[in-house]
Each structure stands twice: as C-alpha cells, then as structure tokens.
Design an enzyme around this catalytic site. Sequence first.
Site, PDB file in Angstrom:
ATOM      1  N   VAL A  11      70.673  25.054 -36.486  1.00 50.93           N
ATOM      2  CA  VAL A  11      71.849  24.626 -35.723  1.00 50.93           C
ATOM      3  C   VAL A  11      72.939  24.100 -36.653  1.00 50.93           C
ATOM      4  O   VAL A  11      74.100  24.523 -36.573  1.00 50.93           O
ATOM      5  CB  VAL A  11      71.433  23.562 -34.670  1.00 50.93           C
ATOM      6  CG1 VAL A  11      72.661  22.929 -34.031  1.00 50.93           C
ATOM      7  CG2 VAL A  11      70.564  24.204 -33.593  1.00 50.93           C
ATOM      8  N   ASP A  30      72.511  17.396 -46.422  1.00 49.81           N
ATOM      9  CA  ASP A  30      71.090  17.319 -46.073  1.00 49.81           C
ATOM     10  C   ASP A  30      70.402  16.458 -47.136  1.00 49.81           C
ATOM     11  O   ASP A  30      70.880  16.390 -48.274  1.00 49.81           O
ATOM     12  CB  ASP A  30      70.477  18.728 -46.064  1.00 49.81           C
ATOM     13  CG  ASP A  30      69.262  18.824 -45.165  1.00 49.81           C
ATOM     14  OD1 ASP A  30      69.293  19.535 -44.168  1.00 49.81           O
ATOM     15  OD2 ASP A  30      68.242  18.149 -45.494  1.00 49.81           O
ATOM     16  N   THR A  86      64.852  16.876 -34.000  1.00 47.05           N
ATOM     17  CA  THR A  86      64.267  15.919 -33.046  1.00 47.05           C
ATOM     18  C   THR A  86      62.856  16.410 -32.736  1.00 47.05           C
ATOM     19  O   THR A  86      62.578  16.929 -31.659  1.00 47.05           O
ATOM     20  CB  THR A  86      65.098  15.841 -31.745  1.00 47.05           C
ATOM     21  OG1 THR A  86      65.305  17.170 -31.238  1.00 47.05           O
ATOM     22  CG2 THR A  86      66.424  15.176 -31.955  1.00 47.05           C
ATOM     23  N   PHE A 160      73.542  26.499 -28.062  1.00 50.01           N
ATOM     24  CA  PHE A 160      72.684  27.426 -27.315  1.00 50.01           C
ATOM     25  C   PHE A 160      72.324  28.676 -28.126  1.00 50.01           C
ATOM     26  O   PHE A 160      71.897  29.682 -27.557  1.00 50.01           O
ATOM     27  CB  PHE A 160      73.376  27.829 -26.002  1.00 50.01           C
ATOM     28  CG  PHE A 160      73.658  26.649 -25.108  1.00 50.01           C
ATOM     29  CD1 PHE A 160      72.654  26.104 -24.316  1.00 50.01           C
ATOM     30  CD2 PHE A 160      74.911  26.057 -25.080  1.00 50.01           C
ATOM     31  CE1 PHE A 160      72.893  25.000 -23.511  1.00 50.01           C
ATOM     32  CE2 PHE A 160      75.168  24.944 -24.280  1.00 50.01           C
ATOM     33  CZ  PHE A 160      74.151  24.418 -23.490  1.00 50.01           C
ATOM     34  N   GLU A 163      67.641  31.838 -32.721  1.00 53.62           N
ATOM     35  CA  GLU A 163      67.289  32.290 -34.065  1.00 53.62           C
ATOM     36  C   GLU A 163      67.299  33.811 -34.065  1.00 53.62           C
ATOM     37  O   GLU A 163      66.973  34.437 -33.059  1.00 53.62           O
ATOM     38  CB  GLU A 163      65.891  31.790 -34.461  1.00 53.62           C
ATOM     39  CG  GLU A 163      65.870  30.305 -34.705  1.00 53.62           C
ATOM     40  CD  GLU A 163      64.500  29.802 -35.134  1.00 53.62           C
ATOM     41  OE1 GLU A 163      63.698  30.594 -35.643  1.00 53.62           O
ATOM     42  OE2 GLU A 163      64.244  28.607 -34.949  1.00 53.62           O
ATOM     43  N   ASN A 219      67.119  25.584 -21.632  1.00 55.59           N
ATOM     44  CA  ASN A 219      65.930  26.070 -22.342  1.00 55.59           C
ATOM     45  C   ASN A 219      64.709  26.111 -21.417  1.00 55.59           C
ATOM     46  O   ASN A 219      63.911  27.050 -21.464  1.00 55.59           O
ATOM     47  CB  ASN A 219      65.624  25.172 -23.543  1.00 55.59           C
ATOM     48  CG  ASN A 219      66.318  25.670 -24.803  1.00 55.59           C
ATOM     49  OD1 ASN A 219      67.056  26.645 -24.758  1.00 55.59           O
ATOM     50  ND2 ASN A 219      66.089  25.006 -25.909  1.00 55.59           N
ATOM     51  N   CYS A 271      61.932  25.546 -30.254  1.00 53.29           N
ATOM     52  CA  CYS A 271      62.713  24.958 -29.157  1.00 53.29           C
ATOM     53  C   CYS A 271      61.983  24.928 -27.809  1.00 53.29           C
ATOM     54  O   CYS A 271      61.799  23.846 -27.246  1.00 53.29           O
ATOM     55  CB  CYS A 271      64.021  25.712 -29.013  1.00 53.29           C
ATOM     56  SG  CYS A 271      64.947  25.718 -30.553  1.00 53.29           S
ATOM     57  N   LYS A 274      58.869  22.547 -27.618  1.00 53.01           N
ATOM     58  CA  LYS A 274      59.264  21.144 -27.815  1.00 53.01           C
ATOM     59  C   LYS A 274      60.126  20.657 -26.644  1.00 53.01           C
ATOM     60  O   LYS A 274      59.919  19.553 -26.131  1.00 53.01           O
ATOM     61  CB  LYS A 274      60.044  21.060 -29.133  1.00 53.01           C
ATOM     62  CG  LYS A 274      60.781  19.775 -29.383  1.00 53.01           C
ATOM     63  CD  LYS A 274      61.430  19.762 -30.775  1.00 53.01           C
ATOM     64  CE  LYS A 274      62.691  20.580 -30.870  1.00 53.01           C
ATOM     65  NZ  LYS A 274      63.890  19.980 -30.306  1.00 53.01           N
ATOM     66  N   LYS A 331      59.089  35.474 -32.795  1.00 57.97           N
ATOM     67  CA  LYS A 331      59.809  36.606 -32.204  1.00 57.97           C
ATOM     68  C   LYS A 331      60.370  37.408 -33.368  1.00 57.97           C
ATOM     69  O   LYS A 331      60.218  36.989 -34.527  1.00 57.97           O
ATOM     70  CB  LYS A 331      60.923  36.126 -31.282  1.00 57.97           C
ATOM     71  CG  LYS A 331      62.010  35.329 -31.981  1.00 57.97           C
ATOM     72  CD  LYS A 331      63.170  35.042 -31.045  1.00 57.97           C
ATOM     73  CE  LYS A 331      64.317  34.418 -31.833  1.00 57.97           C
ATOM     74  NZ  LYS A 331      65.458  34.132 -31.016  1.00 57.97           N
TER      75      LYS A 331
HETATM   76  C1  UGA Z   1      66.056  29.280 -27.643  1.00 60.75           C
HETATM   77  C2  UGA Z   1      67.198  29.540 -26.627  1.00 60.75           C
HETATM   78  O1  UGA Z   1      67.168  30.910 -26.214  1.00 60.75           O
HETATM   79  C3  UGA Z   1      68.571  29.226 -27.243  1.00 60.75           C
HETATM   80  O2  UGA Z   1      69.586  29.388 -26.246  1.00 60.75           O
HETATM   81  C4  UGA Z   1      68.555  27.776 -27.731  1.00 60.75           C
HETATM   82  O3  UGA Z   1      69.791  27.426 -28.368  1.00 60.75           O
HETATM   83  C5  UGA Z   1      67.424  27.594 -28.737  1.00 60.75           C
HETATM   84  O4  UGA Z   1      66.160  27.927 -28.101  1.00 60.75           O
HETATM   85  C6  UGA Z   1      67.443  26.151 -29.180  1.00 60.75           C
HETATM   86  O5  UGA Z   1      67.274  25.266 -28.345  1.00 60.75           O
HETATM   87  O6  UGA Z   1      67.772  25.889 -30.364  1.00 60.75           O
HETATM   88  P1  UGA Z   1      65.026  30.620 -29.738  1.00 60.75           P
HETATM   89  O7  UGA Z   1      64.032  29.521 -29.848  1.00 60.75           O
HETATM   90  O8  UGA Z   1      65.708  31.118 -30.969  1.00 60.75           O
HETATM   91  O9  UGA Z   1      66.228  30.194 -28.730  1.00 60.75           O
HETATM   92  O10 UGA Z   1      64.247  31.841 -29.096  1.00 60.75           O
HETATM   93  P2  UGA Z   1      64.373  32.779 -27.798  1.00 60.75           P
HETATM   94  O11 UGA Z   1      65.040  34.032 -28.137  1.00 60.75           O
HETATM   95  O12 UGA Z   1      64.910  32.019 -26.658  1.00 60.75           O
HETATM   96  O13 UGA Z   1      62.823  33.073 -27.520  1.00 60.75           O
HETATM   97  C7  UGA Z   1      61.907  32.018 -27.226  1.00 60.75           C
HETATM   98  C8  UGA Z   1      60.515  32.568 -27.013  1.00 60.75           C
HETATM   99  O14 UGA Z   1      60.429  33.269 -25.776  1.00 60.75           O
HETATM  100  C9  UGA Z   1      60.044  33.545 -28.085  1.00 60.75           C
HETATM  101  O15 UGA Z   1      58.700  33.284 -28.398  1.00 60.75           O
HETATM  102  C10 UGA Z   1      60.202  34.906 -27.431  1.00 60.75           C
HETATM  103  O16 UGA Z   1      59.351  35.888 -27.944  1.00 60.75           O
HETATM  104  C11 UGA Z   1      59.853  34.555 -25.981  1.00 60.75           C
HETATM  105  N1  UGA Z   1      60.424  35.507 -25.008  1.00 60.75           N
HETATM  106  C12 UGA Z   1      61.755  35.555 -24.779  1.00 60.75           C
HETATM  107  C13 UGA Z   1      59.551  36.339 -24.306  1.00 60.75           C
HETATM  108  O17 UGA Z   1      58.316  36.330 -24.496  1.00 60.75           O
HETATM  109  N2  UGA Z   1      60.082  37.190 -23.373  1.00 60.75           N
HETATM  110  C14 UGA Z   1      61.419  37.267 -23.130  1.00 60.75           C
HETATM  111  O18 UGA Z   1      61.832  38.045 -22.247  1.00 60.75           O
HETATM  112  C15 UGA Z   1      62.265  36.426 -23.851  1.00 60.75           C
END
Ligand code: UGA
Length: 441
Positions: A11, A30, A86, A160, A163, A219, A271, A274, A331
Amino acid sequence: MNITVIGTGYVGLTTGIGLADFGCDVCCVDIDIEKIRILKEGRLPFYEPGMGEVLLKNVGNGRLKFSIDINASIRAADMIFIAVGTPQKENGEADLSFVMSVAENIGNYIRGYTIVVVKSTVPVGTNEKIKETIQNKISNRNLSEPNESLDFDIVSNPEFLREGRALYDFLHPDRVVIGTDSERPIEAMQKIYRPLYLNEVPFVFTDLKTSEIIKYSSNCFLATKVAFINEIARLCDAVGADVKAVSNAMGKDGRIGNKFLHPGPGYGGSCFPKDTEALAFIGRTHNIELNILEAVISSNKKHKEYAAEKIIQSLKHKVEPMIGILGVAFKSETDDIRESPAILIIDKILAKGLKVKIYDPQAMNNAKCIWGERIDYCNDEYEAAKDCDGIAILTEWNQFRNLNLDKISSQMKGNKFFDFRNIYKPEEVEKSALEYIGMGT
Ligand code: UGA
C-alpha cells in the site's frame, strides 16, 4: 506540497509511486534498511508486474525519494501518509503498535500545519486515537515552540488496490474514500488526487468512523462472495453438478455480478484473512453478532481442509504417494504466500506422509522459508509432475493455463489431475489419459 509516506509495503509503496507519478514530491520511508537500499537502487523489494518501470521513472525525474530517517521526513512534510502494517494478534484483533508509534513520532516532529492521511487498514475509532496521540505529543513539546502552528488534521483514506494489479488499481480506482472531521484538508486531498478527479472517479466524502468501516466491509463482502461460491462448489461435487455453469449464470444477474465468484482452494493473502478476523473482533467488542462473517471465516478454513482431503483421499492408497503442486502464491501475479491456501493444504498432505514437490513462477524463495527441506523444489511444471501420482494446480498463473498435458501425463507415475482453479475443461485433460478432478465441476 511535500508528501511523506511511512511504510513501504504494497500500500505505502504503491501510494508513493502513484502520487509521484501524479506530479507530487514524495519521500517514502521505512525502518527496514535493506528494503530502502533496494528501492534507492530503483528495484522493487517484491514482485509486482508493471510497477518497476514507474518506480524507475519517478526516481529518475527526482520526484520520488527514499529514506530511513522517519523523523526528518516528518519534519519536511506538509502531508504524511501512514501506511504501516496492522498485523493480526492471536485473538483476531488488529495490532496497532506500528500505527501508534508513527503517530507519536508525528506528534513529536511535525513543524507546521500537517495533514495526516491514514492508509493502513485500522479498526473503528483508530483515526480518533491517532489524533489524540498526536495531540498529546504536541502538548508535551517544549513550550518555547509556537504551538499554534503545530496544527494538523486527520484524514482516513483507505486503499482498495489488489496485489498483482497494485499500480493499475491505484491509478484507476472504482472510488476514493475520504473520511474527515474537518473541512480544512479536503482541498489538499482533491489537489493530490487531481488526475483521478478529472477522470471522474467517484469521491466519497464521509466521517472518520464510516470510512474505517467502508474498508473492512468491502474486503469482508468480497471474502463472503468467494466463501459462498466455494461452498456451492462443495455442494456441486456432492451432487454431481457443475459450479462453473452455476457461477456463470449467477454472475449474469447484474445484482450479483460475476466478479469474486470463481471457486478456488480458499481465499488467502495478507488482507482477507486478517480483515475478516479483525471485523469479527470489532463486532464482538461492540456486542454485535456478525454471524455471516463468523461463518465466512470458518467456511474458508473448512474449504482449505476440503481441498487437502480431496488430494489425500485420492492418493492415500498408493505406495509412497507423491504429489506435484503447481502454484503456492495466494493468487497469480504475486510472490506473496502469506495465508496462502497452499500452506494449510501442503502441511496437511505432509502430515499424512505424502511426498510433495512444488513449482511456482515467483514464490519459490518465499516457499523455501516455510517448508525448508520438507519438500522438493522444481524448476518447472514438468519437473514437478515427474514420477508423481497426482498434480494439483493451486494458483491460476497464466502459464498453467496452457500446459502441455501430454508431456505432464508422460512424466507422471499416476494420472490424477487436480485443477482447483477450474481452468481446464475435463474433456481436454482426459484426452491426455489424465483423470480430471476440479473444484465443484
Ligand atoms: C484484497 C482486495 O481485493 C483489495 O481491494 C484490497 O485493497 C486488498 O485486499 C487490501 O485490503 O489490501 P488482495 O489481497 O490483493 O486484495 O487479493 P484479491 O485479488 O482480493 O484475492 C483475495 C483472495 O481471494 C485470493 O486468495 C484469491 O485467489 C481469492 N479469490 C478471489 C478467489 O478464490 N476467487 C475469486 O473469484 C476471487
């Protein structure tokens, strides 16, 4: 306007690079000396597609600087972004010690009117606590200082970005949320986000607490969608239905939408796990039962166990069974394995005495920190398949979408093909004499 960003995780670093690209003068700080050394060399400390070029560009044009001197950077700033971690405590609560220590430094070192922007994901009421902490520190400062000029405002500006698409998400957000209890910082916030404002990105202006809840709720809602479709996948497995068609048809309903409706081995990352725990903790603290959220957390855990069991049950009768795992990152497009479903799945498989080999295009070094000598590390997909009874796709890397299935099959001892991201059609896999085992298909 001089901007200081404290914390160079996903972030903080993306915010720093993005704001520099918008034309602001930014210093990212940092306490991690090694990270700052890497950044000063124009390199990224983690894998994030497309971000390295923009980092180099803005270091080159002098708008983006890096430092380990937090106090000097606070003194020089008109606007300070707090973007430190956090992490989760044992009881699910968010650990605010990094955030509060930064707040103390801000109170000790700001020079004139400063806008303090909180990007870290923080529980309800934290922005107010940060404000109090800064105020207390200012009050304790040497009375010879002109205290009236040590004025500041707090802005809650949650992030929002995802990664793997961090910079794109920062530059093309669905919305920008600005929570304040004062009018004074609003103009400056609009100024730094001017390119987004001009592109008609929706801005939501609200109070501090509402802004904090918006971040967690967003989230947690997305995590709920993923957990829901994973439960439906388990049901489809049980009755012999196809979750891909279910998800596709559900997603066509505009009220539901097709995003975050893809079954997998469970959600992970730094994210969702947590933030779901933290919001559930906040609910408990306020005696509000967040039943759906509590169920999502336990459903996701069950789902990861379910994925592990699918592999264990299929292979346990083999002599010295061995499984090849393709993808351990939580992912695709990231080397991050924090809370990755692969961790629980591989640990369970190892506990049952199966041998495990892995291959991931980016996450091998991080994997070595977790499993050390307990598993074998391979150079590509085909080496991971060699002599295995089964091969399992856990992460949806693009390069796993186009495997040479005949080659995979010829390398293997057995024929089980676990596609836990549902990226193949069963019939195309079966053409190569492999037995297809999807997630709800
Ligand atoms: C997530 C949110 O999508 C962001 O909007 C937010 O800013 C971020 O957390 C954060 O709070 O910093 P991120 O953790 O990068 O982003 O990952 P996502 O793309 O959201 O995926 C989260 C998990 O859900 C992964 O394990 C992914 O494989 C899984 N997922 C996602 C699925 O299994 N199926 C889906 O259809 C979508």
